[in-house]
Design an enzyme around this catalytic site. Structure first.
Site, PDB file in Angstrom:
ATOM      1  N   SER A 154       0.817  -1.218   0.000  1.00 17.34           N
ATOM      2  CA  SER A 154       0.000   0.000   0.000  1.00 17.34           C
ATOM      3  C   SER A 154       0.850   1.268   0.000  1.00 17.34           C
ATOM      4  O   SER A 154       0.413   2.308  -0.495  1.00 17.34           O
ATOM      5  CB  SER A 154      -0.933   0.007   1.214  1.00 17.34           C
ATOM      6  OG  SER A 154      -0.188  -0.081   2.419  1.00 17.34           O
ATOM      7  N   ASP A 330      -2.114   7.580   9.865  1.00 19.60           N
ATOM      8  CA  ASP A 330      -2.206   6.289  10.552  1.00 19.60           C
ATOM      9  C   ASP A 330      -0.871   5.794  11.076  1.00 19.60           C
ATOM     10  O   ASP A 330      -0.778   4.670  11.582  1.00 19.60           O
ATOM     11  CB  ASP A 330      -2.802   5.230   9.617  1.00 19.60           C
ATOM     12  CG  ASP A 330      -2.001   5.059   8.328  1.00 19.60           C
ATOM     13  OD1 ASP A 330      -0.904   5.652   8.227  1.00 19.60           O
ATOM     14  OD2 ASP A 330      -2.462   4.339   7.421  1.00 19.60           O
ATOM     15  N   HIS A 333       1.510   5.268   6.642  1.00 23.63           N
ATOM     16  CA  HIS A 333       1.575   5.860   5.314  1.00 23.63           C
ATOM     17  C   HIS A 333       2.045   7.309   5.398  1.00 23.63           C
ATOM     18  O   HIS A 333       1.687   8.043   6.321  1.00 23.63           O
ATOM     19  CB  HIS A 333       0.218   5.766   4.627  1.00 23.63           C
ATOM     20  CG  HIS A 333      -0.232   4.357   4.427  1.00 23.63           C
ATOM     21  ND1 HIS A 333      -1.114   3.729   5.285  1.00 23.63           N
ATOM     22  CD2 HIS A 333       0.091   3.445   3.482  1.00 23.63           C
ATOM     23  CE1 HIS A 333      -1.318   2.500   4.869  1.00 23.63           C
ATOM     24  NE2 HIS A 333      -0.594   2.292   3.771  1.00 23.63           N
TER      25      HIS A 333
END
Length: 861
Positions: A154, A330, A333
């Site tokens: 991600s 978070d 990221h």
């Protein structure tokens, strides 16, 4: 920034040349009467008188310290010693950077990908090179017909989105997770894919091998990285780390094979904000991430035999994230600004070598010298050879001494010596040798990968603090002026000097982004052109010398440095826009004054009608300017005709010339009109220019000063309210003249103000043209887009050293130009015509060669 031609005033020139800046002679304590100063320990009964005596003695002591300080500075620091120091500094710095690049790694791609720092909060500065900010059109041009693949988890997916937003700014993340995402721009045939591979495993290996086997699906650029899922799924165990090493070893060969004819970038793991991680990610610690990064660095590129097939490591985003990860939503990221930095770094790594942007010095190989650059090098080498031969033969037979006319000289301290001493046959070749060595330094600074470059970054402190220091130095070197006439030679030199220093600070600080500063600097540029009109009109009106010799002297001194730089640095003439601008306006002024009927002061003294005649000429010039200002199509058609276009085109267009010409189109005529009014008033004795006396009566002087101050304040308020440069530039030609006039009145109305000048500013004013041109390549960098870095890691020391060398070089070029002007421009009419013919043939040859080269390049594309 300006040649001395444009502001010399014949009535003030006669004997105004002096060493600059000359300091007071040594003064003893006794001469100031300090020995007899009252002692400040008197009885309290006479406190007032003793306080006055103490203050008087303190003032004498302060003046003594001030004078002795200037004496000590000038005793040990001469321009000759400064130049010797600058030569030593250049040699040492060149050796240092050459050795550092050879032994310490001089790959600017590695610098771009591995390290850097933030300038402010959002601007990323790679170590030692400049990063271009790519627009979507540039990105599409670079990536046309190419395929780019982002492979990973991600975090790589977020980097993928930041990357494609450079290509298409409207593109946004669509919320899809844990799946492949394809992006295509059909207008440029650009394909950028994201492939979901959360771990380094056998499935990833098979994908890499399939690319290698089938070239039709193989991406040209691969950006890959993964580790956080391996840590998360296995709890950060040591067994998982060993398995990661084994899997990485398995894919290292396919990656290196892809790198043989493509580009592969492994994204090192960025840090996390451990306090911000959710409970199911707590095992992803910065310590674990560092262990995985070490495995990557030790495993990939292990095949030493194939050094060309290298996987490059992207670590710059990791370094940037160390300062911004606390802003993560978070904890895992990266913030959007940091992802954008990483995406732009990758775009520079891929595209700089393709598009070669001038402000993208990272990842660019040295360009091959052009034919004209090679021919120029041969000329300088030939001059050096001739000089050595003449020196070995002891050839010292002299040229006939030709004192240089004071009105076209630069007025530097070398002048009297130059004019008095005859030139021998070696002198021009010696000057060319010096110029050749200086041009080597120019080339090393801005065309060779020897010295580092950094981009500009504006803050108010980087502009205003140096400005304050500069004016403090200018006041420190205040001296009595030899003359008290309005705009005398010392004052105009001072005016040029402080304006040039302000412009230099403006350029290196990147202050053009701050509109109020930009608009004030526009007035300074207009003031230089104002001085051009004022100076040339004064000369022609008073002297009436329209001879070819003087015209050639002016044109040579204006253009010599720029012509040499055009050849050495492979840049068009219009690139150094100010010299073409001043040259054009000089020709216009000459034509206006020389055309029939030639009206001079001597003729006008006999009849007042001739004053009307000169006003009619100025009105005609004004109409000429207005006609072209409102006829852009005609203007472009005239200046687009070959070979005139070669002088005024930049990047195949004359738009830049049109913009520069139109922006200050009235400044010249303002200067000419002011000179006419002033000289007429002076002839009619309408001004009081005696020492200590105001220029006008007390009442008129006070009113004019009040109006001038009000004009300054009004302009500053208006400039501060400007919304954009385009709107303000439309008004600039009509109001800049008022600010210039206001400054002249404030500077000259008070008698005490005309009696003083700053020798510090005047010294710089005498080399202002050389300072303005030289800054392009040996103070700034990348053709003014960046800053030259001679001392890496210490910006303050770097500015001090580079400025010192830059000023010394500019001064020496001024000396060389003046020396060569005496040889290149003979007074004998026949000899001058022959040289002009030779120069014309030479210029035509250069234009034809240049046109041929451009044609071949166009045919090649």
């Amino acid at each position: 920034m300006m040649e001395d031609e444009k502001h010399m005033q014949v009535v003030a020139v006669a004997a105004s040349e002096k060493p600059a800046p000359a300091m007071p002679h040594a003064t003893t304590v006794a001469e100031f009467g300090v020995v007899d100063a009252p002692v400040c320990s008197a009885p309290y009964g006479s406190a007032a008188s003793h306080l006055s005596a103490c203050c008087h003695g303190g003032a004498k002591m302060a003046f003594l310290a001030y004078s002795l300080g200037k004496r000590e500075i000038n005793q040990y620091f001469s321009i000759k010693n400064a130049k010797l120091l600058s030569v030593a500094a250049v040699i040492l710095l060149t050796l240092f950077h050459t050795v550092s690049r050879y032994y310490g790694g001089g790959d600017t791609c590695e610098w771009l990908l591995s390290s850097g720092r933030y300038l402010g909060e959002t601007v990323w500065q790679p170590y030692g090179c400049m990063m271009h900010k790519y627009k979507n059109t540039e990105a599409k041009t670079c990536l046309a017909e190419k395929r780019v693949a982002f492979v990973g988890d991600s975090r790589i997916q977020q980097l993928f989105y930041s990357y494609i937003q450079i290509i298409n700014p409207a593109q946004r993340a669509d919320g899809r997770k844990h799946e492949n995402i394809l992006f295509e721009d059909r207008s440029a045939s650009v394909n950028v894919d994201f492939l979901w591979y959360a771990e380094v495993n056998n499935s990833l290996k098979e994908r890499l091998i399939s690319w290698r086997k089938d070239p039709s699906i193989k991406p040209d650029v691969v950006i890959i990285g993964a580790a956080t899922w391996s840590i998360k799924l296995h709890g950060g165990s040591s067994e998982a780390l060993q398995q990661y090493r084994a899997n990485l070893t398995a894919i290292s060969l396919p990656l290196e094979q892809l790198a043989e004819d493509g580009e592969v970038y492994w994204v090192l793991q960025d840090p996390v904000h451990e306090e911000g991680l959710s409970d199911n990610r707590k095992m992803i610690t910065n310590e674990q991430l560092e262990l995985y990064n070490k495995v990557v660095l030790s495993t990939l590129n292990s095949n030493k035999k194939n050094s060309k097939a290298r996987v490059r490591f992207l670590g710059a985003s990791r370094q940037a994230a160390m300062e911004t990860i606390t802003q993560s939503a978070d904890g895992l990221h990266l913030p959007e600004s940091t992802r954008n930095v990483a995406a732009m770094v990758l775009m520079n790594a891929v595209c700089n070598k393709v598009l070669r942007p001038i402000d993208g010095s990272c990842c660019q190989a040295l360009p091959a010298p052009s034919l004209l650059q090679k021919l120029t090098a041969c000329v300088f080498l030939g001059s050096a050879l001739v000089f050595l031969v003449l020196h070995a033969l002891g050839h010292n037979r002299s040229w006939k001494s030709r004192p240089t006319p004071p009105d076209v000289e630069s007025g530097e301290e070398k002048k009297p010596a130059t004019a008095a001493s005859p030139l021998n046959h070696k002198a021009p070749f010696q000057a060319l040798c010096k110029m050749g060595l200086i041009m080597v330094y120019f080339y090393l600074c801005d065309r060779a990968n020897v010295f580092m470059k950094e981009q500009k970054f504006y803050t108010h402190s980087t502009f205003f603090i140096p400005l304050i220091y500069m004016f403090v130095l200018g006041i420190f070197y205040s001296e009595n002026s030899k003359e008290t006439k309005l705009l005398n030679r010392e004052q105009t030199d001072e005016w040029k000097g402080w304006m040039q220093l302000v412009i230099l600070i403006y350029h290196i600080s990147g202050a053009s982004v701050f509109i109020p500063v930009y608009m004030h600097v526009r007035v300074l540029v207009a003031a230089y052109l104002f001085q051009t009109g004022y100076g040339h009109f004064s000369f022609f009106w008073l002297k009436g010398d329209f001879g070819l010799y003087r015209v050639c002297q002016v044109l040579f001194r204006l253009n010599f440095l720029v012509v040499v730089l055009c050849l050495v640095m492979d840049r068009p003439y219009q690139f150094y826009y100010f010299v073409p601008l001043v040259t054009f306006w000089f020709v216009v002024i000459y034509a206006t004054m020389a055309m029939w009927p030639q009206i001079l002061q001597k003729k006008a003294n006999g009849s007042g009608m001739w004053h009307v005649g000169i006003l009619v000429k100025l009105l005609g010039l004004l109409l000429f300017i207005c006609f072209f200002a409102y006829s852009q199509g005609l203007f472009e058609n005239i200046f687009s005709v070959w070979p005139i276009s070669k002088l005024f085109e930049l990047n195949g267009s004359i738009h830049e010339w049109w913009f520069r010409w139109k922006l200050d189109r009235f400044a010249i005529i303002h200067g000419m009109l002011f000179a006419f009014v002033y000289l007429v008033l002076q002839k009619c004795q309408g001004l009081s220019e005696e020492k200590g006396e105001p220029l006008f009566s007390t009442r008129i002087s006070n009113i004019l000063l009040l109006i001038s101050v009000f004009s300054f304040m009004t302009y500053s308020i208006w400039a501060s309210s400007c919304k954009n440069k385009t709107e303000c530039n439309e008004l600039h030609p009509y109001i800049s003249g008022l600010q210039i006039l206001a400054f002249i009145l404030i500077r000259n109305i008070p008698g005490y103000s005309r009696s003083l000048y700053s020798s510090f500013f005047a010294w710089f004013g005498k080399i202002s043209l050389e300072l303005f041109i030289c800054q392009y390549h040996i103070w700034l960098a990348a053709d003014t887009k960046g800053i030259l870095v001679l001392i890496p890691g210490n910006p303050s020391l770097n500015i001090i050293i580079s400025t010192f060398i830059f000023v010394c070089v500019a001064h020496e070029i001024s000396v060389i130009t003046n020396d060569l002007a005496q040889v290149a421009i003979p007074k004998d009419g026949g000899a001058l015509l022959r040289r002009l013919l030779a120069a014309g043939v030479f210029t035509l040859g250069l234009l034809l060669v240049s046109r041929s080269v451009e044609g071949n390049q166009g045919g090649g594309h």
